[in-house]
Design a protein around this motif. Structure first.
Motif, mmCIF file in Angstrom:
data_model
loop_
_atom_site.group_PDB
_atom_site.id
_atom_site.type_symbol
_atom_site.label_atom_id
_atom_site.label_comp_id
_atom_site.label_asym_id
_atom_site.label_seq_id
_atom_site.Cartn_x
_atom_site.Cartn_y
_atom_site.Cartn_z
ATOM 1 N N ASP A 115 0.822 -1.210 0.000
ATOM 2 C CA ASP A 115 0.000 0.000 0.000
ATOM 3 C C ASP A 115 0.858 1.261 0.000
ATOM 4 O O ASP A 115 0.564 2.249 0.677
ATOM 5 N N GLY A 116 1.954 1.213 -0.743
ATOM 6 C CA GLY A 116 2.774 2.398 -0.955
ATOM 7 C C GLY A 116 3.830 2.666 0.095
ATOM 8 O O GLY A 116 4.583 3.640 -0.028
ATOM 9 N N GLU A 117 3.935 1.828 1.132
ATOM 10 C CA GLU A 117 4.917 2.065 2.188
ATOM 11 C C GLU A 117 5.801 0.843 2.396
ATOM 12 O O GLU A 117 5.379 -0.299 2.184
ATOM 13 N N SER A 118 7.022 1.087 2.827
ATOM 14 C CA SER A 118 7.952 0.007 3.109
ATOM 15 C C SER A 118 7.405 -0.894 4.207
ATOM 16 O O SER A 118 6.857 -0.417 5.209
ATOM 17 N N THR A 119 7.555 -2.195 4.016
ATOM 18 C CA THR A 119 7.150 -3.151 5.044
ATOM 19 C C THR A 119 8.275 -3.433 6.028
ATOM 20 O O THR A 119 8.065 -4.118 7.033
ATOM 21 N N LYS A 120 9.475 -2.902 5.765
ATOM 22 C CA LYS A 120 10.647 -3.285 6.544
ATOM 23 C C LYS A 120 11.335 -2.119 7.250
ATOM 24 O O LYS A 120 12.097 -2.334 8.186
ATOM 25 N N VAL A 121 11.088 -0.906 6.771
ATOM 26 C CA VAL A 121 11.787 0.272 7.305
ATOM 27 C C VAL A 121 10.759 1.359 7.618
ATOM 28 O O VAL A 121 9.806 1.574 6.852
ATOM 29 N N ASP A 122 10.949 2.049 8.734
ATOM 30 C CA ASP A 122 10.114 3.195 9.085
ATOM 31 C C ASP A 122 10.583 4.382 8.239
ATOM 32 O O ASP A 122 11.622 4.979 8.507
ATOM 33 N N ARG A 123 9.817 4.695 7.221
ATOM 34 C CA ARG A 123 10.226 5.755 6.293
ATOM 35 C C ARG A 123 10.405 7.089 6.997
ATOM 36 O O ARG A 123 11.369 7.830 6.741
ATOM 37 N N ARG A 124 9.505 7.433 7.871
ATOM 38 C CA ARG A 124 9.588 8.741 8.528
ATOM 39 C C ARG A 124 10.815 8.826 9.432
ATOM 40 O O ARG A 124 11.465 9.873 9.515
ATOM 41 N N ALA A 125 11.151 7.746 10.080
ATOM 42 C CA ALA A 125 12.366 7.733 10.897
ATOM 43 C C ALA A 125 13.598 7.874 10.008
ATOM 44 O O ALA A 125 14.570 8.569 10.377
ATOM 45 N N ALA A 126 13.568 7.244 8.839
ATOM 46 C CA ALA A 126 14.690 7.363 7.906
ATOM 47 C C ALA A 126 14.825 8.796 7.407
ATOM 48 O O ALA A 126 15.943 9.312 7.249
ATOM 49 N N GLN A 127 13.703 9.461 7.160
ATOM 50 C CA GLN A 127 13.732 10.857 6.735
ATOM 51 C C GLN A 127 14.296 11.755 7.831
ATOM 52 O O GLN A 127 15.083 12.671 7.561
ATOM 53 N N THR A 128 13.908 11.494 9.061
ATOM 54 C CA THR A 128 14.418 12.284 10.180
ATOM 55 C C THR A 128 15.928 12.130 10.311
ATOM 56 O O THR A 128 16.659 13.111 10.539
ATOM 57 N N ALA A 129 16.417 10.904 10.142
ATOM 58 C CA ALA A 129 17.861 10.662 10.248
ATOM 59 C C ALA A 129 18.625 11.405 9.152
ATOM 60 O O ALA A 129 19.701 11.962 9.398
ATOM 61 N N VAL A 130 18.065 11.438 7.964
ATOM 62 C CA VAL A 130 18.703 12.178 6.863
ATOM 63 C C VAL A 130 18.706 13.671 7.176
ATOM 64 O O VAL A 130 19.695 14.373 6.943
ATOM 65 N N ALA A 131 17.611 14.191 7.689
ATOM 66 C CA ALA A 131 17.542 15.616 8.023
ATOM 67 C C ALA A 131 18.601 15.987 9.057
ATOM 68 O O ALA A 131 19.282 17.030 8.938
#
Length: 435
Positions: free
Chosen positions: A411-427
């Motif tokens: 449904d459009g989202e990763s089943t294995k990684v928290d996308r929002r947490a990954a975005q925060t880490a990049v920021a």
């Protein structure tokens, strides 16, 4: 896990770009495709059945990327290539820590998977960090560990490190052979001839892929062209054309260069979006295809594109080819889609991905119908359906993705990684780099 996927439309990415109506794809217990074809002629199966609502096609293949550069997205975005590299990118990259590269690759991999890109050919430092990030997201990657002769960099040590890694772990490893190791000599203009020659010898000995930038900007390799006639001629001289090689960009090629590539089976990673943004030029796609040079599509880095959406490259490849030739039939929607799937596999020298054929890995993308571009439905002529998919929908309706039979996007989202947490880490990492 065995499964049967049933969809109204399946695009197997065979050479004719067939459109199969009411079809199934069977996945075996190892994550490979066991069968692809019309449901009416499919073999009996007791595997769990998944009903899909739209189009099922192979995972797209990004044949040239520097995905950890999501950390540098937008930096120096209005500069020409050589100034952008020397004044902005290389100084910023010198401040990266190994763990930063994992942070960037993790988000870049998630971004690609959400766009239906299941495989990327990456040229970036600290390959072990790339591998760890991709194993976390469940994607597939070919890691071209960079070899460069710049201040603070020892190309001999870099080459030896790749040799040792391949000798220790093999060319491919991980679940579903998700990780491929390859050589990444940056370019002819950043390396001496000896480095290019020794890289060729190592790659031939190990039957490994070589990823290299070739003829991207007119001014980048003036010395090499003056001494050897062209970069492809230099690469032939040092033996690199005798390897399993993919040339990224390959814009400023002569007829003789194209013939050299064709004669040696060299693949080309065509990166129209990055090439246009940096005003590098338009690759001679029509001539490359006419010569039967294997061509795939690449995004290049997310700091030079500035995204990792290969569907945009599908569109741009067709648009630019039509503009360059003055022929609106130069590259059809079907042709462009094949560049991103089967063509990408061919360019990388891979026969195990890029198409829905028995024995290949079950890297699959499901695109649903909830979009105005599909308002006319699927009961339209094949050419119209492909046109609506390529020109009208692109990546925005990618809903589900499988790699080696494992669902990695739902449904459009990763089943294995928290996308929002990954975005925060990049920021957070990007803020530190700017400071």
């Amino acid at each position: 896990m065995r499964r049967r996927l049933h969809a109204p439309v399946v695009l197997p990415a065979d050479p004719a770009c067939a459109v199969l109506r009411d079809a199934v794809v069977d996945v075996d217990a190892d994550g490979r495709i066991a069968h692809c074809g019309p449901a009416s002629t499919a073999p009996e199966s007791d595997a769990p059945r998944t009903e899909l609502t739209g189009v099922l096609l192979p995972g797209l293949i990004n044949t040239h990327a520097h995905s950890p550069m999501v950390l540098l997205r937008g930096m120096g975005s209005d500069l020409p290539l050589l100034r952008w590299l020397s004044e902005v990118i290389w100084p910023a990259e010198a401040r990266l820590r190994p763990e930063d590269i994992r942070t960037g690759m993790l988000l870049g991999s998630v971004e690609m998977l959400r766009h239906g890109v299941t495989t990327s050919a990456e040229m970036y430092f600290h390959g072990e960090q790339l591998a760890d990030a991709v194993l976390a997201t469940g994607a597939r990657v070919s890691i071209g560990a960079p070899i460069m002769d710049l201040p603070g960099m020892d190309w001999r040590a870099q080459l030896t490190a790749i040799d040792n890694w391949i000798d220790a772990d093999g060319l491919r490893f991980g679940p579903g052979e998700r990780i491929e190791l390859s050589y990444g000599p940056h370019s002819a203009y950043t390396l001496p001839e000896e480095a290019l020659r020794l890289t060729a010898e190592s790659a031939v000995h190990r039957d490994a892929l070589v990823q290299i930038h070739v003829a991207e900007a007119r001014a980048e390799d003036e010395k090499q062209r003056a001494e050897h006639g062209s970069v492809p001629k230099l690469l032939a001289k040092v033996g690199l054309l005798d390897t399993r090689m993919i040339a990224a960009h390959a814009i400023h090629l002569s007829d003789e260069d194209i013939a050299l590539f064709a004669g040696h089976g060299v693949g080309v990673a065509h990166c129209p979006g990055s090439n246009a943004k940096l005003a590098s030029g338009i690759a001679r796609l029509a001539e490359l295809r006419a010569a039967r040079v294997p061509v795939g599509l690449g995004t290049d880095g997310p700091a030079s594109n500035d995204d990792l959406d290969l569907w945009e490259e599908v569109q741009l490849s067709a648009m630019f080819s039509r503009l360059a030739t003055g022929d609106s039939t130069a590259l059809s929607a079907a042709d462009a889609l094949l560049l991103a799937t089967r063509g990408g596999a061919d360019a990388l020298g891979r026969s195990d991905i890029g198409a829905l054929e028995a024995g290949r890995w079950a890297d699959l993308v499901h695109i649903d119908l909830d979009d105005p571009a599909f308002a006319t439905g699927l009961d339209v002529p094949d050419a119209q359906l492909l046109a609506n998919l390529v020109w009208g929908v692109g990546s925005r309706r990618v809903r589900d993705v499988w790699v080696a039979g494992e669902q990695v996007v739902a449904d459009g989202e990763s089943t294995k990684v928290d996308r929002r947490a990954a975005q925060t880490a990049v920021a957070e990492t990007s803020a530190r780099l700017r400071a």
